[in-house]
Design a protein around this motif. Structure first.
Motif, PDB file in Angstrom:
ATOM      1  N   ALA A  65      34.051   9.609  71.010  1.00  0.00           N
ATOM      2  CA  ALA A  65      33.712  10.707  70.098  1.00  0.00           C
ATOM      3  C   ALA A  65      33.777  12.050  70.825  1.00  0.00           C
ATOM      4  CB  ALA A  65      32.323  10.481  69.514  1.00  0.00           C
ATOM      5  N   ASP A  66      33.266  12.090  72.060  1.00  0.00           N
ATOM      6  CA  ASP A  66      33.327  13.332  72.845  1.00  0.00           C
ATOM      7  C   ASP A  66      34.776  13.733  73.134  1.00  0.00           C
ATOM      8  OD1 ASP A  66      30.581  13.441  72.881  1.00  0.00           O
ATOM      9  OD2 ASP A  66      30.373  12.741  74.956  1.00  0.00           O
ATOM     10  N   ALA A  67      35.600  12.756  73.494  1.00  0.00           N
ATOM     11  CA  ALA A  67      37.014  13.048  73.775  1.00  0.00           C
ATOM     12  C   ALA A  67      37.714  13.557  72.523  1.00  0.00           C
ATOM     13  CB  ALA A  67      37.710  11.803  74.316  1.00  0.00           C
ATOM     14  N   ASN A  68      37.432  12.944  71.377  1.00  0.00           N
ATOM     15  CA  ASN A  68      38.042  13.391  70.118  1.00  0.00           C
ATOM     16  C   ASN A  68      37.589  14.798  69.752  1.00  0.00           C
ATOM     17  OD1 ASN A  68      39.564  11.093  69.690  1.00  0.00           O
ATOM     18  ND2 ASN A  68      37.969  10.064  68.511  1.00  0.00           N
ATOM     19  N   ALA A  69      36.318  15.092  69.964  1.00  0.00           N
ATOM     20  CA  ALA A  69      35.818  16.436  69.665  1.00  0.00           C
ATOM     21  C   ALA A  69      36.462  17.466  70.587  1.00  0.00           C
ATOM     22  CB  ALA A  69      34.289  16.472  69.808  1.00  0.00           C
ATOM     23  N   THR A  70      36.608  17.116  71.860  1.00  0.00           N
ATOM     24  CA  THR A  70      37.240  18.030  72.806  1.00  0.00           C
ATOM     25  C   THR A  70      38.695  18.282  72.425  1.00  0.00           C
ATOM     26  OG1 THR A  70      35.785  17.285  74.579  1.00  0.00           O
ATOM     27  CG2 THR A  70      37.825  18.359  75.235  1.00  0.00           C
ATOM     28  N   MET A  71      39.402  17.235  72.055  1.00  0.00           N
ATOM     29  CA  MET A  71      40.797  17.389  71.643  1.00  0.00           C
ATOM     30  C   MET A  71      40.896  18.209  70.358  1.00  0.00           C
ATOM     31  SD  MET A  71      42.747  16.155  73.871  1.00  0.00           S
ATOM     32  CE  MET A  71      44.291  16.048  73.028  1.00  0.00           C
ATOM     33  N   GLY A  72      39.989  17.999  69.429  1.00  0.00           N
ATOM     34  CA  GLY A  72      39.991  18.787  68.195  1.00  0.00           C
ATOM     35  C   GLY A  72      39.774  20.260  68.484  1.00  0.00           C
ATOM     36  N   ALA A  73      38.852  20.557  69.392  1.00  0.00           N
ATOM     37  CA  ALA A  73      38.594  21.954  69.756  1.00  0.00           C
ATOM     38  C   ALA A  73      39.813  22.560  70.447  1.00  0.00           C
ATOM     39  CB  ALA A  73      37.366  22.046  70.663  1.00  0.00           C
ATOM     40  N   ALA A  74      40.479  21.782  71.287  1.00  0.00           N
ATOM     41  CA  ALA A  74      41.674  22.272  71.983  1.00  0.00           C
ATOM     42  C   ALA A  74      42.792  22.574  70.984  1.00  0.00           C
ATOM     43  CB  ALA A  74      42.150  21.256  73.024  1.00  0.00           C
ATOM     44  N   VAL A  75      42.951  21.710  69.999  1.00  0.00           N
ATOM     45  CA  VAL A  75      43.975  21.937  68.968  1.00  0.00           C
ATOM     46  C   VAL A  75      43.647  23.205  68.186  1.00  0.00           C
ATOM     47  CG1 VAL A  75      44.879  21.038  66.783  1.00  0.00           C
ATOM     48  CG2 VAL A  75      44.703  19.543  68.775  1.00  0.00           C
ATOM     49  N   ASN A  76      42.389  23.377  67.814  1.00  0.00           N
ATOM     50  CA  ASN A  76      41.991  24.582  67.079  1.00  0.00           C
ATOM     51  C   ASN A  76      42.222  25.845  67.905  1.00  0.00           C
ATOM     52  OD1 ASN A  76      41.236  23.042  64.889  1.00  0.00           O
ATOM     53  ND2 ASN A  76      39.084  22.982  65.455  1.00  0.00           N
ATOM     54  N   ASP A  77      41.875  25.795  69.182  1.00  0.00           N
ATOM     55  CA  ASP A  77      42.086  26.953  70.058  1.00  0.00           C
ATOM     56  C   ASP A  77      43.572  27.278  70.191  1.00  0.00           C
ATOM     57  OD1 ASP A  77      39.368  27.106  70.421  1.00  0.00           O
ATOM     58  OD2 ASP A  77      39.380  26.215  72.427  1.00  0.00           O
ATOM     59  N   THR A  78      44.393  26.241  70.338  1.00  0.00           N
ATOM     60  CA  THR A  78      45.836  26.444  70.458  1.00  0.00           C
ATOM     61  C   THR A  78      46.415  27.038  69.180  1.00  0.00           C
ATOM     62  OG1 THR A  78      45.981  24.596  72.003  1.00  0.00           O
ATOM     63  CG2 THR A  78      48.029  25.292  70.957  1.00  0.00           C
ATOM     64  N   ASP A  79      45.980  26.519  68.034  1.00  0.00           N
ATOM     65  CA  ASP A  79      46.450  27.064  66.749  1.00  0.00           C
ATOM     66  C   ASP A  79      46.061  28.526  66.591  1.00  0.00           C
ATOM     67  OD1 ASP A  79      47.618  24.663  66.054  1.00  0.00           O
ATOM     68  OD2 ASP A  79      45.978  24.021  64.726  1.00  0.00           O
ATOM     69  N   ALA A  80      44.840  28.861  66.955  1.00  0.00           N
ATOM     70  CA  ALA A  80      44.381  30.249  66.844  1.00  0.00           C
ATOM     71  C   ALA A  80      45.184  31.167  67.769  1.00  0.00           C
ATOM     72  CB  ALA A  80      42.888  30.345  67.161  1.00  0.00           C
ATOM     73  N   ALA A  81      45.451  30.709  68.984  1.00  0.00           N
ATOM     74  CA  ALA A  81      46.236  31.515  69.928  1.00  0.00           C
ATOM     75  C   ALA A  81      47.664  31.711  69.416  1.00  0.00           C
ATOM     76  CB  ALA A  81      46.252  30.850  71.309  1.00  0.00           C
ATOM     77  N   ALA A  82      48.243  30.663  68.846  1.00  0.00           N
ATOM     78  CA  ALA A  82      49.598  30.779  68.291  1.00  0.00           C
ATOM     79  C   ALA A  82      49.610  31.755  67.122  1.00  0.00           C
ATOM     80  CB  ALA A  82      50.102  29.405  67.848  1.00  0.00           C
ATOM     81  N   ASP A  83      48.603  31.685  66.263  1.00  0.00           N
ATOM     82  CA  ASP A  83      48.533  32.620  65.133  1.00  0.00           C
ATOM     83  C   ASP A  83      48.442  34.064  65.621  1.00  0.00           C
ATOM     84  OD1 ASP A  83      48.694  30.571  63.306  1.00  0.00           O
ATOM     85  OD2 ASP A  83      46.533  30.498  62.905  1.00  0.00           O
ATOM     86  N   ARG A  84      47.626  34.299  66.652  1.00  0.00           N
ATOM     87  CA  ARG A  84      47.521  35.656  67.197  1.00  0.00           C
ATOM     88  C   ARG A  84      48.838  36.114  67.796  1.00  0.00           C
ATOM     89  NH1 ARG A  84      42.627  33.566  69.041  1.00  0.00           N
ATOM     90  NH2 ARG A  84      43.484  33.312  71.123  1.00  0.00           N
ATOM     91  N   ALA A  85      49.507  35.219  68.516  1.00  0.00           N
ATOM     92  CA  ALA A  85      50.782  35.577  69.152  1.00  0.00           C
ATOM     93  C   ALA A  85      51.845  35.889  68.097  1.00  0.00           C
ATOM     94  CB  ALA A  85      51.261  34.438  70.054  1.00  0.00           C
ATOM     95  N   PHE A  86      51.918  35.079  67.060  1.00  0.00           N
ATOM     96  CA  PHE A  86      52.903  35.328  66.011  1.00  0.00           C
ATOM     97  C   PHE A  86      52.575  36.602  65.254  1.00  0.00           C
ATOM     98  CE2 PHE A  86      53.750  30.566  66.059  1.00  0.00           C
ATOM     99  CZ  PHE A  86      54.917  30.706  66.785  1.00  0.00           C
ATOM    100  N   GLY A  87      51.298  36.877  65.036  1.00  0.00           N
ATOM    101  CA  GLY A  87      50.904  38.121  64.373  1.00  0.00           C
ATOM    102  C   GLY A  87      51.285  39.333  65.206  1.00  0.00           C
ATOM    103  N   SER A  88      51.076  39.238  66.501  1.00  0.00           N
ATOM    104  CA  SER A  88      51.441  40.334  67.397  1.00  0.00           C
ATOM    105  C   SER A  88      52.951  40.538  67.408  1.00  0.00           C
ATOM    106  CB  SER A  88      50.940  40.034  68.811  1.00  0.00           C
ATOM    107  OG  SER A  88      51.338  41.045  69.696  1.00  0.00           O
TER     108      SER A  88
END
Length: 96
Positions: free
Chosen positions: A37-60
């Motif tokens: 469960a901890d590993a899945n939560a960590t991976m979910g957070a990493a995916v969310n962070d990556t998606d947010a960074a990609a959205d910011r980069a594409f917006g820029s």
């Protein structure tokens, strides 16, 4: 990488304890479930962070392209105006 090693170690330990009492087996299973469960939560957070960074980069990048387009449009307008003025001046010079 550390999480992967921890998960592997937990499963190895779980396999070693499989021959133990049912209570130990239950505790091992619960620990393995918690680690998963901890590993899945960590991976979910990493995916969310990556998606947010990609959205910011594409917006820029989009804003940069919009600014470049506006600058080109302004430059073309200035060139058009300068050419028109030069043609007027040339026409006036010929007329005189």
């Amino acid at each position: 990488m550390k999480k992967l090693v921890a998960v592997a170690a937990t499963f190895t330990l779980g396999a070693m304890l499989a021959a133990c009492s049912p209570a130990a087996q239950n505790e091992t299973a619960e620990a393995a479930d918690q680690i998963s469960a901890d590993a899945n939560a960590t991976m979910g957070a990493a995916v969310n962070d990556t998606d947010a960074a990609a959205d910011r980069a594409f917006g820029s990048a989009e804003a940069t392209m919009d600014n470049a387009g506006a600058a080109l449009d302004n430059a073309a307008g200035d060139a058009r105006d300068a050419t028109g003025a030069a043609l007027k001046d040339a026409g006036n010079a010929i007329e005189q």
